[in-house]
Design an enzyme around this catalytic site. Sequence first.
Site, short mmCIF file in Angstrom:
data_model
loop_
_atom_site.label_atom_id
_atom_site.label_comp_id
_atom_site.label_asym_id
_atom_site.label_seq_id
_atom_site.Cartn_x
_atom_site.Cartn_y
_atom_site.Cartn_z
N LYS A 69 -27.84 -16.11 -14.61
CA LYS A 69 -27.20 -14.91 -14.05
C LYS A 69 -26.29 -14.33 -15.12
O LYS A 69 -25.79 -15.07 -15.97
CB LYS A 69 -26.35 -15.28 -12.83
CG LYS A 69 -26.11 -14.11 -11.90
CD LYS A 69 -27.22 -13.99 -10.87
CE LYS A 69 -27.16 -12.73 -10.08
NZ LYS A 69 -28.14 -12.76 -8.97
N ASP A 126 -28.85 -6.74 -9.88
CA ASP A 126 -28.04 -7.34 -8.82
C ASP A 126 -27.04 -6.24 -8.44
O ASP A 126 -27.30 -5.05 -8.68
CB ASP A 126 -27.34 -8.62 -9.31
CG ASP A 126 -26.76 -9.46 -8.16
OD1 ASP A 126 -27.51 -10.15 -7.48
OD2 ASP A 126 -25.53 -9.39 -7.93
P1 NDP Z 1 -26.16 -2.94 -4.62
O1 NDP Z 1 -25.25 -2.71 -5.72
O2 NDP Z 1 -27.42 -2.15 -4.52
O3 NDP Z 1 -25.41 -2.78 -3.22
C1 NDP Z 1 -24.29 -3.56 -2.94
C2 NDP Z 1 -23.76 -3.16 -1.58
O4 NDP Z 1 -22.75 -4.08 -1.19
C3 NDP Z 1 -23.08 -1.78 -1.60
O5 NDP Z 1 -23.19 -1.20 -0.33
C4 NDP Z 1 -21.65 -2.14 -1.93
O6 NDP Z 1 -20.69 -1.18 -1.54
C5 NDP Z 1 -21.48 -3.42 -1.15
N1 NDP Z 1 -20.47 -4.27 -1.80
C6 NDP Z 1 -20.50 -4.73 -3.07
N2 NDP Z 1 -19.40 -5.44 -3.34
C7 NDP Z 1 -18.67 -5.40 -2.21
C8 NDP Z 1 -17.42 -5.95 -1.86
N3 NDP Z 1 -16.72 -6.68 -2.74
N4 NDP Z 1 -16.98 -5.74 -0.61
C9 NDP Z 1 -17.69 -4.99 0.28
N5 NDP Z 1 -18.88 -4.45 0.00
C10 NDP Z 1 -19.35 -4.65 -1.22
O7 NDP Z 1 -26.51 -4.51 -4.68
P2 NDP Z 1 -27.71 -5.29 -3.98
O8 NDP Z 1 -28.07 -4.67 -2.69
O9 NDP Z 1 -28.76 -5.50 -5.00
O10 NDP Z 1 -27.03 -6.72 -3.73
C11 NDP Z 1 -26.39 -7.05 -2.50
C12 NDP Z 1 -26.32 -8.57 -2.37
O11 NDP Z 1 -27.64 -9.11 -2.38
C13 NDP Z 1 -25.57 -9.30 -3.48
O12 NDP Z 1 -24.96 -10.45 -2.93
C14 NDP Z 1 -26.70 -9.74 -4.42
O13 NDP Z 1 -26.32 -10.86 -5.19
C15 NDP Z 1 -27.75 -10.10 -3.39
N6 NDP Z 1 -29.13 -10.15 -3.86
C16 NDP Z 1 -29.70 -9.08 -4.49
C17 NDP Z 1 -31.02 -9.12 -4.88
C18 NDP Z 1 -31.71 -7.96 -5.49
O14 NDP Z 1 -32.91 -8.07 -5.74
N7 NDP Z 1 -31.06 -6.84 -5.75
C19 NDP Z 1 -31.83 -10.34 -4.69
C20 NDP Z 1 -31.16 -11.38 -3.93
C21 NDP Z 1 -29.87 -11.28 -3.57
P3 NDP Z 1 -20.02 -0.26 -2.66
O15 NDP Z 1 -21.10 0.68 -3.09
O16 NDP Z 1 -18.88 0.40 -1.97
O17 NDP Z 1 -19.57 -1.17 -3.75
O1 2IT Z 2 -29.88 -12.92 -6.58
C1 2IT Z 2 -31.05 -12.66 -6.92
O2 2IT Z 2 -31.99 -13.40 -6.60
C2 2IT Z 2 -31.30 -11.43 -7.68
N1 2IT Z 2 -30.38 -10.67 -7.93
C3 2IT Z 2 -32.69 -11.15 -8.19
C4 2IT Z 2 -32.93 -11.85 -9.48
C5 2IT Z 2 -34.22 -11.49 -10.18
O3 2IT Z 2 -34.40 -12.03 -11.28
O4 2IT Z 2 -35.04 -10.73 -9.65
#
Ligand code: NDP
Ligand code: 2IT
Length: 445
Positions: free
Chosen positions: A126, A166
Amino acid sequence: MQTAVKAIIEDVYARNPHEPEFLQAVQEVAEIIIPYMNEHPEYLKANLFERLVEPERMIVFRVPWVDDAGNFRINRGYRVQMNSAIGPYKGGLRFHPSVNPSILKFLAFEQVLKNSLTMLPMGGGKGGSDFDPKGKSDQEVMRFCQSFMTELHRHIGAETDVPAGDIGVGSREVGFLFGQYKRLANEFSGVITGKGFAYGGSLIRPEATGYGLLFFVEEMLKEKGDSLMGKVITVSGSGNVAQHAIEKAIQMGGKPVTASDSSGMIYDPNGIDLEKLAYIKELKNTRRGRISEYAEKYQVEYHPGKKPWHIPCDIALPCATQNELDEEDARVLIENGCMLVAEGANMPTTPEAVRRFQNLHITYAPGKASNAGGVATSGLEMTQNALHASWTAEKVESELKQIMQSIHSQCKQYGQNYNYIDYVKGANLAGFIRVAEAMLAEGHV
Ligand code: NDP
Ligand code: 2IT
């Protein structure tokens, strides 16, 4: 048995002070793995747990860039290369002001076990930066990404370490990062996943985490003789994972009623439909606005500073960030009749909240199982890149679904209790065993 867990955990605490998120992630896994290791002396003898919690390598670097006003700016960049026993390091990059070694080590540690569950050849890593893309122009984000990659490029590669997105790293950032890597390495390769379709990305990768989450939920419900049809669903977040969780929930007959961002949440009792979701996508991905605008447009409730967990629901899907659902939230969810919680985010549920769900046998899936669809589809992107091939959306989605079903079966195999499945136990054990076998075979490295 408890003494062994305690001793090993105490050592991890002593070696990693001031890293609460990392210790939280390790503690959960240790409680499952160490009793299992006690029954497998070969694992204990090889100090497998101690090795698992020590990153193979951590890279920390300065990221200088210039903002639109001509000011010199500095951020800190990181890559945690946690474990390469079963494949090249693989895991996302997070750009958020909160990013620090504790958060990245927890994410990298979870990633190792998650990637193992996919059964694809991917180790865990990461990275990211404390850079905040919010409020920055596209040009500022590009200059930042180019500077970040100027250092990172020497540490990664299609067969070495393959980053992805992420929080704060979406298709725009991945494009800039890939462009700079290509220029520096003079090589067009699958060095990063989540790429645009035009330049080697996989169809369905943008959707994969949210879709995979719903495929997993479908399996959890099947196990109870139930389905998503008519289920009221609360979702937190409004980014990549939340948007596609909402999309697949609608397609499967569920009724998502909330979305949120770091400023607050909206409650749409009539349900977010595909048209309203298109509005959220445009709002968040293009205009980069706040979720409060949804409430103005559709005349629904907006709760500033609140999370969605006080809204009555059948299913809760935390899809925003770590520790966003605490014990009090769990109490209110349970009181309101919530029957299933599955994590789209990484470690969104605090340990106290998890315990509450488990004590009352509320069906609960940890992110390393339920959100593995994103990285699994990154694995499929790597395969397509290596083959110089491009699969149809139908093929990728069908592979994704099979992987989520296989992860569910592994959770069941290792987590089945008398009358319920302990998904925490199942996911941790199944993920660990594959990595452990590889580590034993590869010797003391
Ligand atoms: P994005 O940046 O696309 O979206 C994040 C969302 O969460 C936004 O709505 C953001 O609001 C909100 N957010 C972020 N930080 C905070 C905080 N500290 N408090 C409240 N709200 C918050 O990220 P993703 O959707 O990609 O990721 C979301 C989660 O999913 C994370 O935990 C990530 O690690 C996990 N994840 C992502 C994957 C992926 O493929 N993208 C795969 C597996 C897990 P704001 O815009 O106001 O910051
Ligand atoms: O938390 C996760 O699994 C991710 N942000 C996706 C990682 C990836 O390599 O696609």
